[in-house]
Design an enzyme around this catalytic site. Sequence first.
Site, mmCIF file in Angstrom:
data_model
loop_
_atom_site.group_PDB
_atom_site.id
_atom_site.type_symbol
_atom_site.label_atom_id
_atom_site.label_comp_id
_atom_site.label_asym_id
_atom_site.label_seq_id
_atom_site.Cartn_x
_atom_site.Cartn_y
_atom_site.Cartn_z
ATOM 1 N N GLY A 90 -116.060 -90.945 -89.392
ATOM 2 C CA GLY A 90 -116.214 -92.072 -88.484
ATOM 3 C C GLY A 90 -116.080 -93.412 -89.175
ATOM 4 C CG HIS A 150 -110.655 -97.747 -92.113
ATOM 5 N ND1 HIS A 150 -109.566 -97.064 -92.611
ATOM 6 C CD2 HIS A 150 -111.723 -97.304 -92.838
ATOM 7 C CE1 HIS A 150 -109.939 -96.282 -93.598
ATOM 8 N NE2 HIS A 150 -111.246 -96.391 -93.751
ATOM 9 C CG HIS A 207 -110.202 -93.200 -90.536
ATOM 10 N ND1 HIS A 207 -111.014 -94.276 -90.822
ATOM 11 C CD2 HIS A 207 -110.677 -92.169 -91.263
ATOM 12 C CE1 HIS A 207 -111.949 -93.899 -91.685
ATOM 13 N NE2 HIS A 207 -111.761 -92.628 -91.975
ATOM 14 C CD GLN A 212 -118.697 -85.321 -97.214
ATOM 15 O OE1 GLN A 212 -118.316 -84.476 -96.407
ATOM 16 N NE2 GLN A 212 -117.894 -86.292 -97.634
ATOM 17 N N GLY A 260 -106.280 -88.380 -96.169
ATOM 18 C CA GLY A 260 -105.761 -89.587 -96.821
ATOM 19 C C GLY A 260 -105.734 -89.439 -98.337
ATOM 20 C CD GLU A 261 -100.767 -89.724 -101.419
ATOM 21 O OE1 GLU A 261 -99.823 -88.948 -101.230
ATOM 22 O OE2 GLU A 261 -100.596 -90.906 -101.832
ATOM 23 C CG ASP A 308 -111.180 -89.848 -100.029
ATOM 24 O OD1 ASP A 308 -112.008 -90.380 -100.767
ATOM 25 O OD2 ASP A 308 -111.012 -90.194 -98.840
ATOM 26 C CB VAL A 334 -103.753 -97.832 -94.948
ATOM 27 C CG1 VAL A 334 -103.499 -99.169 -94.257
ATOM 28 C CG2 VAL A 334 -102.955 -96.722 -94.273
ATOM 29 C CB SER A 393 -112.962 -97.505 -98.413
ATOM 30 O OG SER A 393 -114.230 -96.881 -98.486
HETATM 31 O O1 PAF Z 1 -112.923 -87.840 -96.301
HETATM 32 C C1 PAF Z 1 -113.893 -87.741 -95.518
HETATM 33 O O2 PAF Z 1 -114.127 -88.603 -94.651
HETATM 34 C C2 PAF Z 1 -114.831 -86.544 -95.630
HETATM 35 O O3 PAF Z 1 -115.016 -86.182 -96.952
HETATM 36 C C3 PAF Z 1 -114.375 -85.354 -94.778
HETATM 37 C C4 PAF Z 1 -113.051 -84.794 -95.257
HETATM 38 C C5 PAF Z 1 -114.269 -85.762 -93.328
HETATM 39 C C6 PAF Z 1 -115.408 -84.222 -94.885
HETATM 40 O O4 PAF Z 1 -116.655 -84.631 -94.420
#
Ligand code: PAF
Length: 291
Positions: free
Chosen positions: A31, A34, A37, A61, A149-150, A152, A178, A187
């Site tokens: 969520g 931006h 996404h 995470q 997205g690259e 990450d 982007v 981000s």
């Molecule tokens: O990149 C993210 O926003 C998160 O790590 C993901 C892939 C949605 C997993 O929670």
Amino acid sequence: MRVSSTVADLRRWLEGWRTEGSVIGLVPTMGNLHEGHAALVRRAQALCDRVIVSVFVNPTQFGAGEDFATYPRTPQDDERLLARLETDLLFRPEAEEIYPFGAEEATRVSVPGLSTILCGASRPGHFDGVAGVVLRLFTIVRPDYAVFGEKDYQQCLLVRRLVTDLHLPLEIVMVPTVRERDGLALSSRNRYLTSTERLRAPRLVAALRRLGARMEAGERDWATLEQEAAAELEEYGFRVEYVRVRRTEDLGAPRPQDPPASLRILAAARLGRTRLIDNLPVFSAVEPSGS
Ligand code: PAF
């Protein structure tokens, strides 16, 4: 746009779409959406007949002391943006829906190697949390394509590896980062930056670009290049976690025979309370637009 918060409701829609023979795309997100996404959604739409975007701030995470509680949650803005993009379905589950036995008791998955280097070294357990939630989203949605997205980059490789290793029947698609006009990678965490930090933040990508330019000019002493880039960032007030030149393919340390075009520069650094990450393929590093 449909909005589902339960697996059962989501599956009802999916069944209909599969019966029609639709190709299904999934864009997993946390969520606070931006333009980065939006680029993922558009890519998914170019490949698929139906696109599902999941919005779930995944507790597993985040490490102790990380920003799970304060992670920006903007459900109304997210919904508006996704509707404008003509997303087919927004999947917005509660934690109990994703982890029926609770997050603590959840079945765990771990991708060896990739989950403990670079960002995995500074965020122990983070990538196990990512692997666990992504695998659940894949088994819930059973998409043909999932788009990431690259920015990450390590996450992208880890998810690809998970998919190959577990023989999951889907393809992982990566979309270039982007950036803001000044180069800063978009981000959700950029909103933590104060106005002075925001002005300084593009120094991160600038340091990676300079490192890339030196590699293009023929320098090959990775350790020195990495150290100098890190020192430059520290001078600008960053607390550097790592700056590394790694193989694009598997993030292993470069071997003497690896051509620079097969390498990537990756970094993580803190500016105030904000943790920023970025990465560039070596030969795009020198382009001023960088995206
Ligand atoms: O990149 C993210 O926003 C998160 O790590 C993901 C892939 C949605 C997993 O929670």
